[in-house]
Design an enzyme around this catalytic site. Structure first.
Site, PDB file in Angstrom:
ATOM      1  N   TYR A  60       4.258  -0.963  19.686  1.00 65.64           N
ATOM      2  CA  TYR A  60       3.975  -1.945  18.980  1.00 65.64           C
ATOM      3  C   TYR A  60       2.569  -2.554  19.591  1.00 65.64           C
ATOM      4  O   TYR A  60       2.306  -2.357  20.734  1.00 65.64           O
ATOM      5  CB  TYR A  60       4.945  -3.106  19.426  1.00 65.64           C
ATOM      6  CG  TYR A  60       5.590  -3.638  17.976  1.00 65.64           C
ATOM      7  CD1 TYR A  60       4.968  -4.088  16.911  1.00 65.64           C
ATOM      8  CD2 TYR A  60       7.032  -3.602  18.176  1.00 65.64           C
ATOM      9  CE1 TYR A  60       5.676  -4.496  15.942  1.00 65.64           C
ATOM     10  CE2 TYR A  60       7.580  -3.758  17.033  1.00 65.64           C
ATOM     11  CZ  TYR A  60       7.158  -4.518  15.891  1.00 65.64           C
ATOM     12  OH  TYR A  60       7.834  -4.633  14.621  1.00 65.64           O
ATOM     13  N   GLU A  62       0.415  -5.384  18.067  1.00 63.03           N
ATOM     14  CA  GLU A  62      -0.040  -6.525  17.316  1.00 63.03           C
ATOM     15  C   GLU A  62      -1.272  -7.127  17.791  1.00 63.03           C
ATOM     16  O   GLU A  62      -1.339  -7.177  19.088  1.00 63.03           O
ATOM     17  CB  GLU A  62       1.209  -7.755  17.176  1.00 63.03           C
ATOM     18  CG  GLU A  62       2.079  -7.389  16.197  1.00 63.03           C
ATOM     19  CD  GLU A  62       3.033  -8.698  15.944  1.00 63.03           C
ATOM     20  OE1 GLU A  62       2.864  -9.669  16.389  1.00 63.03           O
ATOM     21  OE2 GLU A  62       4.203  -8.185  15.181  1.00 63.03           O
ATOM     22  N   ASP A 206     -13.624  -1.733  -4.682  1.00 66.39           N
ATOM     23  CA  ASP A 206     -12.503  -0.744  -4.168  1.00 66.39           C
ATOM     24  C   ASP A 206     -12.671   0.658  -4.476  1.00 66.39           C
ATOM     25  O   ASP A 206     -12.732   1.008  -5.727  1.00 66.39           O
ATOM     26  CB  ASP A 206     -11.199  -1.248  -4.939  1.00 66.39           C
ATOM     27  CG  ASP A 206     -10.066  -0.734  -4.813  1.00 66.39           C
ATOM     28  OD1 ASP A 206     -10.074   0.604  -4.318  1.00 66.39           O
ATOM     29  OD2 ASP A 206      -8.864  -0.936  -5.310  1.00 66.39           O
ATOM     30  N   THR A 232      -8.415   3.516   0.289  1.00 69.07           N
ATOM     31  CA  THR A 232      -7.345   4.083   0.716  1.00 69.07           C
ATOM     32  C   THR A 232      -7.844   5.516   1.418  1.00 69.07           C
ATOM     33  O   THR A 232      -8.863   5.955   1.053  1.00 69.07           O
ATOM     34  CB  THR A 232      -6.217   4.590  -0.275  1.00 69.07           C
ATOM     35  OG1 THR A 232      -6.682   4.933  -1.478  1.00 69.07           O
ATOM     36  CG2 THR A 232      -5.429   3.284  -0.832  1.00 69.07           C
ATOM     37  N   LYS A 235      -6.820   9.526  -0.530  1.00 74.53           N
ATOM     38  CA  LYS A 235      -7.169  10.119  -1.883  1.00 74.53           C
ATOM     39  C   LYS A 235      -8.167  11.225  -1.632  1.00 74.53           C
ATOM     40  O   LYS A 235      -7.858  12.338  -0.953  1.00 74.53           O
ATOM     41  CB  LYS A 235      -7.353   9.060  -2.822  1.00 74.53           C
ATOM     42  CG  LYS A 235      -6.446   8.150  -3.326  1.00 74.53           C
ATOM     43  CD  LYS A 235      -6.713   7.233  -4.433  1.00 74.53           C
ATOM     44  CE  LYS A 235      -5.717   6.201  -4.560  1.00 74.53           C
ATOM     45  NZ  LYS A 235      -5.510   5.148  -3.835  1.00 74.53           N
ATOM     46  N   ARG A 241      -1.603   8.515   4.272  1.00 69.70           N
ATOM     47  CA  ARG A 241      -1.344   7.345   3.326  1.00 69.70           C
ATOM     48  C   ARG A 241      -1.704   5.873   4.290  1.00 69.70           C
ATOM     49  O   ARG A 241      -1.088   5.609   5.084  1.00 69.70           O
ATOM     50  CB  ARG A 241       0.162   7.532   3.014  1.00 69.70           C
ATOM     51  CG  ARG A 241       0.546   6.602   1.924  1.00 69.70           C
ATOM     52  CD  ARG A 241       1.569   7.470   1.190  1.00 69.70           C
ATOM     53  NE  ARG A 241       1.179   8.664   0.439  1.00 69.70           N
ATOM     54  CZ  ARG A 241       0.742   8.486  -0.786  1.00 69.70           C
ATOM     55  NH1 ARG A 241       0.553   7.506  -1.363  1.00 69.70           N
ATOM     56  NH2 ARG A 241       0.467   9.691  -1.258  1.00 69.70           N
TER      57      ARG A 241
HETATM   58  N1  DSN Z   1      -2.297   3.938  -8.816  1.00 70.13           N
HETATM   59  C1  DSN Z   1      -2.781   4.758  -7.904  1.00 70.13           C
HETATM   60  C2  DSN Z   1      -3.365   5.884  -8.474  1.00 70.13           C
HETATM   61  O1  DSN Z   1      -4.584   5.888  -8.929  1.00 70.13           O
HETATM   62  O2  DSN Z   1      -2.908   6.848  -8.770  1.00 70.13           O
HETATM   63  C3  DSN Z   1      -3.607   3.985  -6.823  1.00 70.13           C
HETATM   64  O3  DSN Z   1      -2.946   3.067  -6.484  1.00 70.13           O
END
Ligand code: DSN
Length: 428
Positions: A60, A62, A206, A232, A235, A241
């Site tokens: 933990y 925090e 984003d 993210t 990708k 993730r």
């Molecule tokens: N919806 C996801 C995608 O592009 O596959 C991203 O959150």
């Protein structure tokens, strides 16, 4: 006598839980024998998975490095600080928060930091390629804030920046959100920054889909011009993730407070360690080649599909993804993506601009090359993939699917770089 659970089971998942172990092995084989064409997915390196699967998950933490609510965090502090430094260096940012568990909470944290409920925000419409968290009425973003949207031009199917400016001047948003999940063209972040400046709005980019391309220098970076950038890590960046928020120094305190204690509790330090590994991998010169090859492969796949008679949204691609308009061939995206999966090509149905079908059917299939490029494939293999796609869409018989699936599995097994770890065994 106390009997240790681990001692009696030797600590191995295959002994403790053969059911789950068997399912993991089945998924490993699926991944080895099919081709991942979903543009938001990728294959993580063994090193990333070793960090993610480590006992850091036991802790933990925090708070933030050197400001924790729990003891015992000296090592964890070094890990999180290293991850922050690597994120800042890779993208040239003033500040990085590496704690967001995923893209949706990262975006929500930015809204929480920069907006009051009811504030006006301008984002790309989901139907034209935006994301749920960019103000969809079914998402909390669309319920807490007053989102208005821009889309793509009906003829070019590209963002019309004059239209974005017109809507921005009419609506005077407090925040403009740029970035997309199903837009095959380069985004002009400098132009978005000018528009935000013109109307006195803050700019959030984003860059989840294209973070890896940006790290590789294969797409313009929004970091110099945006107030805040979210992405993210799983990708095109090829990490675990999770998500990261980059910001200018003057937003740092508000962003940090919005993530913790505003929105999240204990950070996932095992995932933060895996993010740090992915950021190190992305700083390697080989990753620059990877990012450019992702784009070259997408262009090759697009050109081959066009030459086979398929209509692509906007006519092609500048990035890692493309959208086939299968509605033009008289089938739905759902039927088309199911036909591809039967042949071992895993993609997803997707709405196309001005789609007349409901999202669960859709008229498009979204394809991406980050995964196959990680597998080591090049333009030659993309032509083979296009021929398979064409065949599976035109002849949706079980016999054709079986034939193609065998050919796909043979090719897929030839491409499994050692950075991914040992290739999963064939089914007996
Ligand atoms: N919806 C996801 C995608 O592009 O596959 C991203 O959150």
């Amino acid at each position: 006598m106390v009997i240790s659970f681990f001692a009696t089971n030797a600590g191995d998942i295959r002994a403790i839980d053969p059911e789950i172990a068997g399912l993991i092995a089945a998924e490993e084989r699926r991944q080895a024998e099919t081709l991942m064409l979903i543009p938001s997915e990728n294959y993580t390196s063994l090193a990333v998975r070793q960090a993610q699967g480590s006992l850091l998950t036991n802790k933990y933490a925090e708070g933030y490095p050197r400001r924790r609510y729990y003891n015992g965090n000296a090592v964890i502090d070094s890990i999180e600080a290293l991850c922050i430094t690597r994120a800042k260096m890779l993208f040239g940012a003033d500040h990085a928060n590496v704690q967001p568990h995923a893209g949706a909470p990262a975006n929500l944290a930015v809204y929480f930091a920069m907006l009051k409920p009811g504030d006006t925000v301008l984002g790309m419409s989901l139907a034209d390629g935006g994301h749920l968290t960019h103000g969809s009425p079914v998402n909390v973003s669309g319920q807490l804030y007053r989102f208005v949207s821009y889309g793509v031009d009906r003829v070019t199917e590209r963002i019309d920046y004059e239209e974005v400016l017109r809507v921005a001047r009419a609506e005077r948003p407090r925040l403009i959100v740029a970035g997309a999940t199903a837009y095959p063209r380069a985004i002009d972040f400098g132009r978005f920054a000018q528009i935000a400046h013109d109307v006195g709005a803050l700019l959030l980019v984003d860059m989840a889909h294209i973070a890896g391309l940006i790290a590789a220098g294969a797409h313009e970076s929004p970091v110099p011009t945006a107030d805040v950038v979210t992405f993210t890590t799983h990708k095109t960046l090829r990490g675990p993730r999770g998500a990261i928020i980059l910001s200018r120094a003057d937003h740092a305190r508000a962003i940090d407070r919005a993530v913790f204690p505003g929105l999240q509790g204990g950070p996932f330090e095992h995932t933060i360690a895996a993010k740090a590994v992915a950021l190190k991998e992305a700083a390697d010169p080989a990753f620059q080649e990877y990012g450019h090859q992702v784009v070259a492969n997408a262009r090759a796949l697009a050109a081959a599909l066009v030459s086979l008679g398929h209509r692509l949204v906007s006519g092609g691609t500048d990035n890692h993804l493309l959208l086939i308009d299968v509605g033009a061939m008289g089938i739905t995206g759902r039927d088309g993506s199911n036909a591809l999966e039967a042949g071992g090509l895993v993609a997803n149905k997707n709405a196309i601009p001005f789609d007349t079908r409901p999202p669960a059917e859709a008229s498009g299939i979204r394809l991406g090359t980050p995964g196959v490029t990680t597998r080591g494939m090049g333009e030659g293999e993309m032509v083979r993939v296009a021929v398979w796609i064409d065949s599976l869409l035109r002849d949706r018989s079980p016999e054709n699917a079986t034939r193609v699936r065998g050919e796909v599995a043979d090719l897929a097994r030839q491409f499994w770089p050692e950075t991914l770890g040992p290739i999963p065994a064939r089914a007996r």
